[in-house]
Design a protein around this motif. Structure first.
Motif, PDB file in Angstrom:
ATOM      1  N   ASN B 184       0.754  -0.947  -0.444  1.00 28.21           N
ATOM      2  CA  ASN B 184      -0.351   0.212  -0.133  1.00 28.21           C
ATOM      3  C   ASN B 184       0.408   1.330  -0.145  1.00 28.21           C
ATOM      4  N   GLN B 185       1.890   1.505   0.240  1.00 26.50           N
ATOM      5  CA  GLN B 185       3.219   1.722   0.225  1.00 26.50           C
ATOM      6  C   GLN B 185       2.827   3.013   1.610  1.00 26.50           C
ATOM      7  N   GLU B 186       2.378   2.602   2.188  1.00 28.05           N
ATOM      8  CA  GLU B 186       1.941   3.239   3.541  1.00 28.05           C
ATOM      9  C   GLU B 186       3.751   2.803   5.050  1.00 28.05           C
ATOM     10  N   MET B 187       4.711   1.774   3.983  1.00 24.85           N
ATOM     11  CA  MET B 187       5.742   1.247   4.254  1.00 24.85           C
ATOM     12  C   MET B 187       6.461   1.431   3.790  1.00 24.85           C
ATOM     13  N   LEU B 188       8.049   2.454   4.527  1.00 26.07           N
ATOM     14  CA  LEU B 188       9.320   1.932   3.469  1.00 26.07           C
ATOM     15  C   LEU B 188       9.456   1.390   2.701  1.00 26.07           C
TER      16      LEU B 188
END
Ligand SMILES: Nc1ncnc2c1ncn2[C@@H]1O[C@H](COP(=O)(O)OP(=O)(O)OP(=O)(O)O)[C@@H](O)[C@H]1O
Ligand SMILES: [Mg+2]
Lengths: 113, 271
Positions: B184-188
């Motif tokens: 989800n591109q909510e974590m590097l």
């Protein structure tokens, strides 16, 4: 740009937080690695602008001196749009910082006229 | 007697990112491969390695008594019940911190080098004396971090110090990876972290509830449930340390079903 980015743009949603994290990290690490405090960096920025201002007229608001980092190498990057040189009052192409090339060009133009 | 002992510092800068868990699991995994392995608890202030290995009740002497020459090294070493190739050298009293010097750590490690193939040093958090003492005795290092801004920033500090002290190779372990958040591109992402830190990736470890269960029991995951996601990751890391060419897990493939397909579609680069 990914499909997600486009949808976020359309819905005026914030971009996913990973890209924000990446940008913030790159900035903070450039400073950490240089071991320069914000005050020292500001002082250096002011002094660099002063020196450059002796030779050319720069746009003080547009000028940026910053630290960038890649592959554990930190670089001091100065982007100083030149309005014109002081001696000779030659008008330079605005928004460009390639002093040497541009002044040459400008001199040639001067001779021609 | 081991001749080319590998002495590996396991460090992170930031606390609580998974150094001790990695040390315990790597110790078990290497021992399982038939390599005689010592794990040294260098976190004298807040020792925990004994607890993670389930050896807390079997400690008689510690590194402190060895240094003070009140006992021999083999009297202080605690052999693991189920994995006889693994021994723990427990941390001494926190007051040791008052007098411990880099040379003391070197002395202990030199003794361990005489009988082990691997010496893994579980480092305290921070970049102060505890870390510096442990670094002085090490040849190579594994930097553990999480895909979070503060952990990556602190890892960067540590990497700088390791580089100036000529520790090499320095390799990265990215712990507590959550595939769904990454998708989800909510974590590097993995590439984000390896690019920023400019280190080769020794492995990643998935976030896994079983880690907590195994800590409760005092039995590192790699000892039993080799099917848990994190256990597989730890085993792979041990094999790569030994030079085996094991491909990385792709976190995107760890989650499956319609949801995962949809997330992959959303991530597709369009331009
Ligand atoms: N892959 C993982 N999945 C889930 N939980 C984890 C994982 N790795 C570590 N943890 C949990 O994170 C916590 C901290 O782990 P650990 O004690 O190994 O960190 P540490 O770096 O040694 O901490 P300290 O700096 O205090 O010594 C523990 O509660 C552990 O169970
Ligand atoms: Mg620990």
């Amino acid at each position: 740009m990914t499909l997600r980015d486009i949808i976020n743009k359309l819905l005026r949603r914030q971009p996913a937080s990973a890209s924000t994290a990446r940008e913030r990290l790159q900035l903070v690490l450039a400073h950490d690695r240089s071991d320069l405090s914000t005050e020292l960096l500001d002082q250096m920025r002011r002094e660099i602008l002063e020196v450059v201002a002796k030779y050319v007229e720069i746009d003080m608001d547009e000028g940026a001196v910053s630290l960038e980092t890649e592959d554990r190498m930190t670089a001091l990057v100065a982007n100083l749009p030149i309005k014109r040189t002081l001696n000779g009052q030659i008008k330079l192409i605005e928004g460009s910082n390639q002093l040497k090339e541009n002044s040459q060009e400008a001199e040639d133009k001067d001779k021609g006229s | 007697m081991a001749t080319d002992t590998r002495v590996i510092l396991i460090c992170s800068g930031k606390g609580g990112v998974g150094k001790t868990t990695l040390t315990a699991n790597l110790g078990i995994s290497l021992a399982r491969q038939g390599l005689s392995t010592a794990v040294l608890d260098a976190d004298f202030g807040l020792r925990n390695l004994d607890l993670l290995l389930g050896l807390e009740n079997r400690i008689v002497y510690t590194a402190q008594e060895v240094l003070e020459e009140e006992c021999r090294l083999d009297q202080a070493l605690v052999k693991h019940k189920k994995e006889s190739n693994l021994s723990l050298l427990p941390a001494g009293n926190p007051r040791m911190l008052d007098w411990l010097k880099p040379d003391d750590m070197k002395r202990i490690v030199d003794m361990l080098k005489e009988q082990f193939d691997y010496v893994l040093i579980d480092c305290p958090a921070g970049v102060e004396d505890g870390f510096k003492n442990a670094m002085a005795a090490s040849q190579e290092a594994i930097v553990v971090t999480n895909p979070e801004v503060s952990a990556v920033r602190d890892a960067d500090r540590v990497i700088g110090l390791l580089n100036t002290n000529a520790i090499k190779p320095v390799q990265l372990v990215l712990n507590r990876v959550r595939p769904r958040m990454m998708a989800n591109q909510e974590m590097l992402s993995i590439a984000d972290v390896t690019d920023i830190l400019a280190l080769p990736l020794l492995g990643l470890v998935l976030e896994d509830e079983q880690v907590i269960v195994s800590t409760n029991r005092g039995e590192p995951l790699t000892l039993n449930s080799v099917n848990s996601p994190a256990a597989k990751c730890y085993l792979n890391i041990a094999k790569r340390l030994q030079g085996e060419d094991i491909p990385l897990i792709n976190p995107a493939e760890e989650s499956s079903g319609f949801g995962a397909k949809f997330r992959r579609l959303m991530q597709t680069k369009i331009f």
